[in-house]
Design a protein around this motif. Structure first.
Motif, PDB file in Angstrom:
ATOM      1  N   SER A 158       0.817  -1.209   0.000  1.00  0.00           N
ATOM      2  CA  SER A 158       0.000   0.000   0.000  1.00  0.00           C
ATOM      3  C   SER A 158       0.854   1.265   0.000  1.00  0.00           C
ATOM      4  O   SER A 158       0.331   2.373   0.155  1.00  0.00           O
ATOM      5  CB  SER A 158      -0.907   0.011   1.234  1.00  0.00           C
ATOM      6  N   ARG A 193       3.894   2.009  -5.844  1.00  0.00           N
ATOM      7  CA  ARG A 193       3.010   1.151  -5.043  1.00  0.00           C
ATOM      8  C   ARG A 193       2.707  -0.156  -5.770  1.00  0.00           C
ATOM      9  O   ARG A 193       2.688  -1.221  -5.170  1.00  0.00           O
ATOM     10  CB  ARG A 193       1.711   1.891  -4.711  1.00  0.00           C
ATOM     11  N   THR A 194       2.453  -0.081  -7.059  1.00  0.00           N
ATOM     12  CA  THR A 194       2.134  -1.287  -7.822  1.00  0.00           C
ATOM     13  C   THR A 194       3.361  -2.161  -8.069  1.00  0.00           C
ATOM     14  O   THR A 194       3.227  -3.329  -8.402  1.00  0.00           O
ATOM     15  CB  THR A 194       1.534  -0.935  -9.185  1.00  0.00           C
ATOM     16  N   ARG A 199       2.502   6.919   1.726  1.00  0.00           N
ATOM     17  CA  ARG A 199       1.195   6.386   1.368  1.00  0.00           C
ATOM     18  C   ARG A 199       0.748   7.022   0.067  1.00  0.00           C
ATOM     19  O   ARG A 199       0.896   8.217  -0.129  1.00  0.00           O
ATOM     20  CB  ARG A 199       0.196   6.685   2.486  1.00  0.00           C
ATOM     21  N   TYR A 248      -2.110   6.433  -3.558  1.00  0.00           N
ATOM     22  CA  TYR A 248      -3.420   5.887  -3.905  1.00  0.00           C
ATOM     23  C   TYR A 248      -3.289   4.527  -4.571  1.00  0.00           C
ATOM     24  O   TYR A 248      -2.275   4.191  -5.185  1.00  0.00           O
ATOM     25  CB  TYR A 248      -4.187   6.855  -4.798  1.00  0.00           C
ATOM     26  N   SER A 249      -4.351   3.740  -4.430  1.00  0.00           N
ATOM     27  CA  SER A 249      -4.388   2.400  -5.007  1.00  0.00           C
ATOM     28  C   SER A 249      -4.188   2.466  -6.513  1.00  0.00           C
ATOM     29  O   SER A 249      -4.768   3.320  -7.181  1.00  0.00           O
ATOM     30  CB  SER A 249      -5.720   1.731  -4.686  1.00  0.00           C
ATOM     31  N   GLY A 250      -3.327   1.609  -7.022  1.00  0.00           N
ATOM     32  CA  GLY A 250      -3.085   1.564  -8.455  1.00  0.00           C
ATOM     33  C   GLY A 250      -2.047   2.542  -8.942  1.00  0.00           C
ATOM     34  O   GLY A 250      -1.783   2.628 -10.155  1.00  0.00           O
TER      35      GLY A 250
END
Length: 128
Positions: free
Chosen positions: A31, A53-54, A100, A102-104
């Motif tokens: 994450s 993140r990915t 931190r 964002y997702s993706g």
């Protein structure tokens, strides 16, 4: 809150290898975008490598291309820095950092002020 703990530093001869580990707690490394920086006394902290993140996007400083590899083990919640063909100029305190995002996100971060969380650092000394 994210805690990062580095390990694996030490003294190695030029041409040798070390693997640094950065164990995370508080959030999963999956994450986070993460990076490795290094600093020598009197100099600014500089980016070594970073990963999105990915995990799809990775940056390497020109000075370490072909020698260093960043990787991530989500099951162990740990980020690694494999350092091969070490040179005396690689001597520094190495820091793990995380932010931190964002997702993706496929974005990696290369500036110290991009990061919210830092480890305590681990010394790497390369003798000639």
């Amino acid at each position: 809150q994210v805690q990062l703990v580095e390990s694996g530093g030490g003294l190695v001869q030029a041409g040798g290898s070390l693997r640094l580990s950065c164990a995370a707690s508080g959030r999963t490394v999956a994450s986070l975008a993460t990076g490795w920086f290094r600093q020598v006394p009197g100099n600014d902290r500089e980016i070594v490598t970073s990963i999105s993140r990915t995990g799809a996007s990775i940056y390497y400083a020109e000075s370490v291309v072909g020698r260093f590899t960043i990787s991530r083990d989500n099951a162990k919640n740990t980020v690694y820095l494999q350092m091969n063909s070490l040179k005396p100029e690689d001597t520094a305190v190495y820091y793990c950092a995380a932010v931190r995002t964002y997702s993706g996100s496929n974005y990696y971060y290369t500036r110290t002020y991009d990061y919210d969380y830092w480890g305590q650092g681990t010394q790497v000394t390369v003798s000639s």
